[in-house]
Scaffold this motif. Structure first.
Motif, short mmCIF file in Angstrom:
data_model
loop_
_atom_site.label_atom_id
_atom_site.label_comp_id
_atom_site.label_asym_id
_atom_site.label_seq_id
_atom_site.Cartn_x
_atom_site.Cartn_y
_atom_site.Cartn_z
N GLN A 1 -6.04 22.36 12.49
CA GLN A 1 -6.94 21.50 12.67
C GLN A 1 -7.26 20.85 14.04
O GLN A 1 -6.28 20.78 14.83
N GLU A 2 -8.44 20.62 14.31
CA GLU A 2 -8.63 19.76 15.37
C GLU A 2 -8.19 18.20 15.42
O GLU A 2 -7.98 17.75 14.24
N ARG A 3 -7.73 17.67 16.16
CA ARG A 3 -7.17 16.61 16.37
C ARG A 3 -7.85 15.18 15.93
O ARG A 3 -8.86 14.89 16.85
N PHE A 4 -7.93 15.03 14.64
CA PHE A 4 -8.70 14.06 14.28
C PHE A 4 -8.44 12.69 13.63
O PHE A 4 -7.10 12.67 13.22
N VAL A 5 -9.21 11.72 13.80
CA VAL A 5 -8.70 10.43 12.96
C VAL A 5 -10.01 10.22 11.75
O VAL A 5 -11.05 10.65 12.24
N ALA A 6 -9.72 9.77 10.70
CA ALA A 6 -10.74 9.43 9.79
C ALA A 6 -10.42 8.07 8.94
O ALA A 6 -9.29 7.83 8.76
N GLN B 1 -4.77 10.53 10.11
CA GLN B 1 -4.83 10.89 11.19
C GLN B 1 -3.89 12.33 11.44
O GLN B 1 -2.87 12.42 10.78
N VAL B 2 -4.20 13.26 12.37
CA VAL B 2 -3.61 14.25 12.53
C VAL B 2 -2.16 13.97 13.29
O VAL B 2 -2.24 13.10 14.17
N GLU B 3 -1.00 14.33 13.11
CA GLU B 3 0.17 14.03 13.66
C GLU B 3 0.86 15.27 14.14
O GLU B 3 1.23 15.10 15.40
N TYR B 4 0.86 16.49 13.69
CA TYR B 4 1.32 17.78 14.08
C TYR B 4 0.67 18.91 13.65
O TYR B 4 0.24 18.86 12.67
N THR C 1 -1.57 22.16 9.72
CA THR C 1 -1.43 20.81 10.35
C THR C 1 -0.90 19.67 9.48
O THR C 1 -1.34 19.75 8.35
N THR C 2 -0.13 18.80 9.97
CA THR C 2 0.35 17.82 9.16
C THR C 2 -0.22 16.51 9.67
O THR C 2 -0.45 16.02 10.54
N GLY D 1 0.83 -1.09 -0.24
CA GLY D 1 -0.02 -0.03 -0.04
C GLY D 1 0.85 1.29 0.03
O GLY D 1 2.00 1.31 -0.37
N ALA D 2 0.09 2.29 0.24
CA ALA D 2 0.88 3.67 0.39
C ALA D 2 0.77 4.44 1.98
O ALA D 2 -0.27 4.02 2.54
N LYS D 3 1.66 5.23 1.97
CA LYS D 3 1.75 5.95 3.30
C LYS D 3 2.00 7.40 2.66
O LYS D 3 3.12 7.47 2.00
N LEU D 4 1.35 8.45 3.16
CA LEU D 4 1.49 9.77 2.49
C LEU D 4 1.49 10.62 3.63
O LEU D 4 0.33 10.47 4.30
N TRP D 5 2.14 11.84 3.59
CA TRP D 5 2.34 12.80 4.52
C TRP D 5 1.67 14.02 3.87
O TRP D 5 1.84 14.38 2.79
N VAL D 6 0.59 14.94 4.49
CA VAL D 6 -0.01 15.91 3.86
C VAL D 6 -0.06 17.04 4.71
O VAL D 6 -0.44 17.00 5.99
N LYS D 7 0.32 18.41 4.35
CA LYS D 7 0.33 19.45 5.41
C LYS D 7 -0.93 20.15 4.67
O LYS D 7 -1.13 20.58 3.47
N VAL D 8 -1.69 20.49 5.64
CA VAL D 8 -3.19 21.28 5.17
C VAL D 8 -2.98 22.48 6.08
O VAL D 8 -2.32 22.88 7.04
#
Length: 440
Positions: A296-301, A313-316, A322-323, A285-292
């Protein structure tokens, strides 16, 4: 020509650990690493304004080998964030709630799915000790989930949860692999999930890898991809792609299972080893880091199992951004360089995010990996594992892919490296005793 007592192919955690053990016991040890760096399928690198783990990341106190290594070098664990918001999809509906709601929806299905984990694996680090596993090793995780009497919404969530864990599709994924993970976490799926994504290594995976290497007397040669290995009664001869020649009395192949057949080994390894390497495992599969944009609230989706990214999920959280860390089951479905595509994917999972930058590494297209973390197919445990662990002459295979305990984790790699070093040292000592007898 370079002569050693032991040649180790691969400087991931298995290879580094084996090299430390053998070199500190006085054996001349050489590591040949194809890449320009150490640490294998873990890779800490600067992206998006911070150091990010592009590969393997998480550790836990249920993992005895990596936890002990961190303690040895005074490296502390770093706990992940506490989440306050959750998004999940079932059917054509999107839901929002507290993360505890999502965990509650997953609780009963996982309890039912994993109820027999300790029955089949009473000794999790001896996965072949119970002969009854032959009765279930042909069952796919998809079949095991479908066998449960679950409402459609919970079934969909459970499938997405395990697609995340396998980092791949469930249609060939081994039910036994899910049971093994849960058994290693004392039969608790909640503890298993905590193990998978809660604690990171202070300073990153590279810090631990460098500490192990610094504690070794082995010679490390980077950018030395191996082309061939020839073995006979006297030793092994290794040739690199650039034409360098190395000889040794013993050899440890600490490379990903997916790449094993890329090396010309003569005489050939057993058919079972070669077939297992050809089939490899489900981690594709894939692992992707995304900066938005914005805090943001600390969320999981959690999205559908077939979504390009089915978990976020929010990491930083920084002053203005938010990353996020994201996972999906098919590497080819996620372009780690296409910001616009990442925006479209996230729009389906979490509303209102504005993607600024992304970063990642395609491990499946990486010729020195061809896979992510090892999550096995049906039949692997009973048909392949023991044979992959069995030495052939002077060659032993090591790595997280063939670990007894936490396969797919840094812990499994260290476990396998220690085991390979011990058996190689025993063989070298036996050879020395035989030589001494012959000279008397």
């Amino acid at each position: 020509m370079d002569n050693s007592d032991v040649l180790i192919i691969g400087a991931g955690f298995a290879g580094l650990t084996a090299a430390r053990e053998l070199s500190r016991h006085g054996y001349k040890t050489t590591i040949l690493e194809a890449r320009d760096r150490i640490a294998g399928r873990t890779h800490l690198e600067e992206h998006l304004g911070r150091n990010l783990e592009l590969g393997g990341t998480w550790v836990h106190w249920t993992q005895p080998y990596v936890w002990a290594e961190m303690g040895r070098y005074g490296i502390h664990p770093v706990s992940g964030p506490d989440f306050t918001q959750a998004y999940w999809s079932t059917g054509n509906q999107q839901h929002t709630g507290h993360p505890d709601e999502l965990m509650d929806l997953l609780d009963a299905p996982n309890q039912a799915l994993l109820a027999d984990s300790r029955k089949y694996f009473p000794l999790p680090w001896s996965p072949l000790s119970n002969p009854e596993i032959t009765n279930i090793d042909g069952v796919t995780l998809s079949e095991a989930i479908d066998h449960l009497d679950l409402p459609a919404d919970q079934r969909q969530l459970l499938r997405s949860f395990w697609t995340l864990n396998f980092n791949g599709a469930l249609d060939q994924a081994a039910y036994t692999q899910a049971l093994r993970w849960c058994a290693a976490a004392s039969g608790s799926w909640q503890l298993m999930f905590e193990t998978c994504a809660t604690f990171k290594i202070e300073g990153g995976t590279r810090r631990l890898a460098e500490a192990i290497l610094a504690d070794s007397n082995a010679e490390l040669l980077l950018e030395h991809p191996v082309a061939s290995i020839h073995r006979d009664a006297d030793g092994v001869v290794v040739r690199t792609i650039s034409g360098h020649r190395f000889t040794a009395r013993q050899l440890i192949l600490a490379v990903p299972l997916s790449t094993l057949n890329d090396i010309d080994i003569q005489p050939e390894l057993s058919a079972t080893k070669r077939e297992a390497a050809t089939r490899s495992h489900a981690g594709r599969g894939a692992k992707l880091w995304v900066k938005v944009k914005g805090q943001q609230e600390r969320f999981v989706a959690m999205g559908p199992e077939d979504a390009p990214l089915n978990f976020v999920q929010v990491e930083y959280i920084d002053a203005n951004t938010t990353t996020l860390v994201c996972f999906g089951p098919v590497a080819a479905a996620v372009d780690v360089t296409d910001t616009a595509a990442a925006q479209r994917i996230l729009d389906e999972l979490v509303p209102g995010l504005e993607v600024l930058e992304i970063a990642g590494h395609n491990w499946v297209d990486d010729k020195y990996a061809r896979s992510t973390w090892s999550m096995h197919y049906t039949g692997y445990l009973t048909e392949s594992l023991a044979e992959l662990q069995r030495p052939e002459g002077r060659i032993r295979i090591a790595g997280s892919d063939i670990a007894n305990g936490w396969g797919g984790f840094i812990d499994g790699a260290i476990e396998s490296g220690l085991d390979a070093a011990r058996t190689v040292a025993e063989q070298l000592e036996n050879q020395l005793r035989s030589s001494a007898v012959l000279t008397v």
